[in-house]
Design a protein around this motif. Structure first.
Motif, mmCIF file in Angstrom:
data_model
loop_
_atom_site.group_PDB
_atom_site.id
_atom_site.type_symbol
_atom_site.label_atom_id
_atom_site.label_comp_id
_atom_site.label_asym_id
_atom_site.label_seq_id
_atom_site.Cartn_x
_atom_site.Cartn_y
_atom_site.Cartn_z
ATOM 1 N N LEU B 19 0.849 -1.198 0.000
ATOM 2 C CA LEU B 19 0.000 0.000 0.000
ATOM 3 C C LEU B 19 0.884 1.248 0.000
ATOM 4 C CD1 LEU B 19 -3.006 0.873 0.179
ATOM 5 C CD2 LEU B 19 -2.653 1.125 2.635
ATOM 6 N N LEU B 20 1.934 1.196 0.812
ATOM 7 C CA LEU B 20 2.864 2.323 0.903
ATOM 8 C C LEU B 20 3.535 2.588 -0.443
ATOM 9 C CD1 LEU B 20 3.629 4.007 3.419
ATOM 10 C CD2 LEU B 20 5.793 2.762 3.423
ATOM 11 N N VAL B 21 3.968 1.504 -1.097
ATOM 12 C CA VAL B 21 4.605 1.647 -2.413
ATOM 13 C C VAL B 21 3.631 2.303 -3.393
ATOM 14 C CG1 VAL B 21 5.501 0.377 -4.405
ATOM 15 C CG2 VAL B 21 6.199 -0.279 -2.107
ATOM 16 N N ALA B 22 2.407 1.785 -3.425
ATOM 17 C CA ALA B 22 1.420 2.326 -4.364
ATOM 18 C C ALA B 22 1.121 3.789 -4.049
ATOM 19 C CB ALA B 22 0.143 1.489 -4.320
ATOM 20 N N LEU B 23 1.022 4.116 -2.756
ATOM 21 C CA LEU B 23 0.728 5.501 -2.381
ATOM 22 C C LEU B 23 1.876 6.431 -2.773
ATOM 23 C CD1 LEU B 23 -1.057 5.188 1.075
ATOM 24 C CD2 LEU B 23 -2.050 5.693 -1.156
ATOM 25 N N THR B 24 3.126 5.928 -2.647
ATOM 26 C CA THR B 24 4.275 6.751 -3.038
ATOM 27 C C THR B 24 4.189 7.112 -4.517
ATOM 28 O OG1 THR B 24 5.535 5.419 -1.481
ATOM 29 C CG2 THR B 24 6.784 6.886 -2.883
ATOM 30 N N MET B 25 3.622 6.210 -5.295
ATOM 31 C CA MET B 25 3.499 6.502 -6.719
ATOM 32 C C MET B 25 2.297 7.389 -7.012
ATOM 33 S SD MET B 25 4.560 2.771 -7.986
ATOM 34 C CE MET B 25 6.284 2.286 -8.005
ATOM 35 N N LEU B 26 1.255 7.219 -6.227
ATOM 36 C CA LEU B 26 -0.012 7.899 -6.528
ATOM 37 C C LEU B 26 -0.109 9.293 -5.916
ATOM 38 C CD1 LEU B 26 -2.405 7.113 -8.189
ATOM 39 C CD2 LEU B 26 -3.546 6.285 -6.132
ATOM 40 N N ILE B 27 0.320 9.428 -4.654
ATOM 41 C CA ILE B 27 0.091 10.694 -3.953
ATOM 42 C C ILE B 27 0.735 11.904 -4.634
ATOM 43 C CG2 ILE B 27 0.614 11.954 -1.800
ATOM 44 C CD1 ILE B 27 -0.260 9.558 -0.264
ATOM 45 N N PRO B 28 2.005 11.805 -5.086
ATOM 46 C CA PRO B 28 2.579 12.989 -5.741
ATOM 47 C C PRO B 28 1.750 13.455 -6.940
ATOM 48 C CG PRO B 28 4.295 11.376 -5.318
ATOM 49 C CD PRO B 28 2.995 10.713 -4.999
ATOM 50 N N ILE B 29 1.162 12.492 -7.666
ATOM 51 C CA ILE B 29 0.366 12.858 -8.839
ATOM 52 C C ILE B 29 -0.961 13.488 -8.408
ATOM 53 C CG2 ILE B 29 -0.775 11.965 -10.901
ATOM 54 C CD1 ILE B 29 1.360 9.764 -11.007
ATOM 55 N N LEU B 30 -1.620 12.857 -7.427
ATOM 56 C CA LEU B 30 -2.900 13.401 -6.953
ATOM 57 C C LEU B 30 -2.708 14.755 -6.269
ATOM 58 C CD1 LEU B 30 -4.640 10.175 -5.578
ATOM 59 C CD2 LEU B 30 -5.040 11.372 -7.740
ATOM 60 N N ASN B 31 -1.566 14.904 -5.597
ATOM 61 C CA ASN B 31 -1.252 16.166 -4.940
ATOM 62 C C ASN B 31 -1.167 17.301 -5.973
ATOM 63 O OD1 ASN B 31 1.524 17.860 -3.819
ATOM 64 N ND2 ASN B 31 -0.301 17.752 -2.526
ATOM 65 N N LEU B 32 -0.524 17.000 -7.107
ATOM 66 C CA LEU B 32 -0.428 17.994 -8.180
ATOM 67 C C LEU B 32 -1.817 18.331 -8.722
ATOM 68 C CD1 LEU B 32 2.535 17.178 -10.573
ATOM 69 C CD2 LEU B 32 2.259 19.090 -9.028
ATOM 70 N N LEU B 33 -2.605 17.267 -8.926
ATOM 71 C CA LEU B 33 -3.966 17.468 -9.437
ATOM 72 C C LEU B 33 -4.747 18.372 -8.488
ATOM 73 C CD1 LEU B 33 -6.126 16.689 -11.543
ATOM 74 C CD2 LEU B 33 -6.740 14.771 -10.082
ATOM 75 N N ALA B 34 -4.648 18.081 -7.188
ATOM 76 C CA ALA B 34 -5.366 18.884 -6.187
ATOM 77 C C ALA B 34 -4.902 20.338 -6.231
ATOM 78 C CB ALA B 34 -5.147 18.291 -4.800
ATOM 79 N N LYS B 35 -3.577 20.538 -6.319
ATOM 80 C CA LYS B 35 -3.064 21.906 -6.334
ATOM 81 C C LYS B 35 -3.494 22.645 -7.599
ATOM 82 C CE LYS B 35 0.825 21.340 -3.200
ATOM 83 N NZ LYS B 35 2.163 20.814 -3.025
ATOM 84 N N SER B 36 -3.654 21.879 -8.700
ATOM 85 C CA SER B 36 -3.998 22.556 -9.954
ATOM 86 C C SER B 36 -5.430 23.061 -9.968
ATOM 87 C CB SER B 36 -3.756 21.617 -11.145
ATOM 88 O OG SER B 36 -4.780 20.652 -11.239
ATOM 89 N N ILE B 37 -6.301 22.450 -9.150
ATOM 90 C CA ILE B 37 -7.701 22.888 -9.185
ATOM 91 C C ILE B 37 -8.107 23.601 -7.891
ATOM 92 C CG2 ILE B 37 -8.533 21.170 -10.859
ATOM 93 C CD1 ILE B 37 -9.462 19.461 -8.529
ATOM 94 N N SER B 38 -7.095 23.992 -7.096
ATOM 95 C CA SER B 38 -7.412 24.677 -5.848
ATOM 96 C C SER B 38 -7.489 26.184 -6.049
ATOM 97 C CB SER B 38 -6.346 24.377 -4.792
ATOM 98 O OG SER B 38 -6.434 23.044 -4.390
ATOM 99 N N ASN B 39 -8.056 26.837 -5.067
ATOM 100 C CA ASN B 39 -8.086 28.289 -5.046
ATOM 101 C C ASN B 39 -6.652 28.794 -4.877
ATOM 102 O OD1 ASN B 39 -8.312 30.989 -4.251
ATOM 103 N ND2 ASN B 39 -10.380 30.611 -3.466
#
Lengths: 299, 291
Positions: B19-39
């Motif tokens: 789970l940790l391995v998968a999250l390491t791959m996923l979170i940086p991408i989702l974090n960028l996505l979140a920042k791109s659509i934030s105020n």
């Protein structure tokens, strides 16, 4: 005999026509530039013919101290990406196999193969934010444990580990596929026999699965050594900066910089030809070694 | 009983690690996505693990798509990818077909030639000069012709083509079908999956290529998306932003703007990804020991 050969060729003329586009492509975009690499033995002239100078540029190259730093950098980065990286996909495949089927396993697989398909530009973009001293996840964790927020990308001592981590991040999942399919090839009856003998999961991994993977492991390791002279310029171009250049400058980036950016065409071509020659020897050597040992070559 | 418990603890640990391995791959991408659509006002205070947006604002995407350079780069990338892959498939399949016909005179010599081509890559300086000599510099066609045939993909396709049953061909030959017809009417439909796989590899390669594009295509009108992204995100060159016209830079977040550009560049890959999974990794994905 000769006549029938000609007859055969005439009979198959359509097939040769079908090969023609591919042949022309390689002639223009591959053979021609390779032939032009003879520039390494000439002095480049903007106007008029180039002047033949023999091994001059190679002699200059071998007496340039920077050249040895670049060879060293190339070998160190290659070593990290080939040898240090090697166990990761194996362990990942073993771990995936232990998860058996199911949504969780499938999810992990789908996520872990994705980075392989992203360009190094995109990955660098993701990692810049991931490692950002002010807002990145890595430094958030470091500071939560009382560490100091630093920029790993501009630190000479950490940049190599950034290269290693990001390339592992990108390739671990995808590179595990070759091992995973080797595991799938193991006869189910072998598992049953092992279980009947009361083997534990770890024993099954150690005595049944790992030996079954040995062939693939040797092939992958040997064939990757063939690419030791290319440590991955497309990654390094996106992760290098002035602060760390002395550690990450490799043969390919060196050729690009002194050749195309600084215009020392002949000298850079000499460096490129050196890299190509050693690289070719390494690939041939590793191909035939692997073919002999495991029956699988690079092609 | 004790043994049973030990195994299940191991299983929990294993799942946690994976789970940790998968999250390491996923979170940086989702974090960028979140920042791109934030105020934009909230972005500076967002944490690295935050995968949900802080306030919702599409202003960064609006800004990017208002930029003429982005549209040009997007159009050019699509052109090189689509036209390039058509050339890739036409060249590679016809060569693979010809090379898998039995008794082709000179097959061995041709294969040796191709393998030499695979091992020895020409230098970047000479590739540049050849493009200059044939007047393709700063022309999108240079990137269409660059890597038209990958020997690796050709060999991959040959493996599938050589497994096509000869009996099928005999029937077609009796009907008087020529090689071109046999290729299009028998080989392409039968080998749809491998050809699609090879086509997707080519497409991903072409979409992701940035190095040769940045060297062959010098003018802004011929830039491709990866090169634009590299200038903006990696080299931190914000002059591209000047094309945005009169906007108040303090009202937006450069981080979000970068994030949005990265996400846009990823979209075509994400669209192709399910197909790649289906055709290439199908058996390892659905595999696992049947119990």
């Amino acid at each position: 005999m000769k006549k029938s050969l000609r007859k055969q060729i005439i009979r198959d003329r359509v097939l040769y026509l079908m090969l023609l586009p591919t042949f022309l492509y390689f002639l223009i975009f591959h053979v021609w530039p390779i032939f032009e690499m003879r520039l390494a033995f000439y002095d480049y002239r903007i106007i008029g013919d180039n002047i033949f100078v023999g091994w001059k540029h190679f002699k200059t190259l071998f007496s340039t101290p920077a050249f040895y730093t670049i060879i060293k950098n190339t070998l160190i980065i290659s070593f990290m990406k080939i040898v240090l990286f090697f166990p990761f996909p194996v362990m990942f495949a073993l771990a995936l196999n232990e998860l058996r089927s199911g949504v969780f396993r499938k999810g992990v697989q789908i996520i872990s193969y994705l980075p392989h398909f992203l360009s190094w530009v995109v990955i660098a973009g993701i990692w810049y934010e991931f490692l950002s001293p002010s807002s990145g996840l890595v430094m958030d964790i470091v500071s939560a444990f009382g560490g100091e927020r630093t920029n790993l990308l501009t630190n000479k001592n950490s940049i190599l580990w950034v290269l290693f981590a990001s390339s592992t991040w990108r390739s671990m999942g995808w590179d595990s596929i070759v091992y995973l399919s080797a595991i799938l090839g193991i006869e189910t009856s072998l598992y049953e026999a092992a279980r009947m003998d009361g083997a534990s999961r770890l024993q099954i991994i150690w005595y049944l699965i790992l030996p079954a993977l040995a062939g693939s492991m040797v092939t992958v390791l040997i064939l990757n050594v063939g690419f030791v002279m290319s440590a991955g310029y497309d990654q390094i171009l996106n992760f290098s900066n002035d602060a760390v250049l002395s550690r990450v400058d490799i043969l390919d980036t060196y050729v690009y910089r002194i050749g195309l950016l600084q215009g020392q065409y002949s000298f850079a071509t000499a460096a490129n030809l050196f890299k190509g020659a050693i690289g070719t020897i390494m690939i041939l050597l590793t191909h035939f070694t692997s073919k002999k040992l495991t029956g699988h070559g690079a092609w | 009983m004790k043994k049973f418990k030990k195994i299940s603890i191991g299983m929990i640990l294993l799942r946690a690690v994976m789970l940790l391995v998968a999250l390491t791959m996923l979170i940086p991408i989702l974090n960028l996505l979140a920042k791109s659509i934030s105020n934009p006002a909230n972005v500076p205070s967002m944490k690295g693990y935050q995968i949900w947006p802080s306030g919702f604002d599409l202003i960064h995407y609006q800004l990017i798509f208002r930029n003429q350079v982005v549209w040009t780069a997007l159009k050019n990338s699509l052109f090189v990818t689509i036209v390039g892959v058509i050339f890739n498939i036409l060249f590679t399949t016809s060569a693979a077909y010809a090379l898998t016909r039995p008794n082709l005179v000179g097959k061995r010599a041709i294969m040796v030639f191709l393998i030499i081509m695979m091992i020895f890559e020409p230098g970047i300086i000479q590739e540049y000069f050849v493009m200059k000599d044939i007047h393709l510099l700063d022309n999108l066609w240079s990137m269409v012709f660059y890597r038209t045939v990958s020997v690796y993909n050709l060999i991959l396709l040959m493996r599938f083509f050589s497994e096509t049953p000869e009996a099928l061909l005999e029937a077609a030959k009796i009907d008087g079908a020529g090689h071109v017809r046999i290729l299009f009417e028998i080989f392409l439909p039968i080998n749809k999956a491998p050809i699609l796989t090879v086509g997707m590899f080519y497409a991903v390669y072409r979409w992701n290529e940035f190095f040769h594009s940045s060297i062959f295509l010098s003018s802004r009108g011929n830039t491709v998306l990866q090169v634009f992204l590299r200038q903006f995100v990696v080299e931190g060159d914000t002059t591209a932003l000047s094309a945005l016209g009169t906007i108040d830079l303090s009202s937006i977040s450069i981080t979000s703007l970068r994030a949005a550009t990265i996400i846009i560049t990823m979209v075509p890959i994400l669209l192709l990804y399910p197909l790649i999974l289906k055709y290439y990794t199908g058996d390892v994905l659905s595999g696992g020991v049947k119990e």
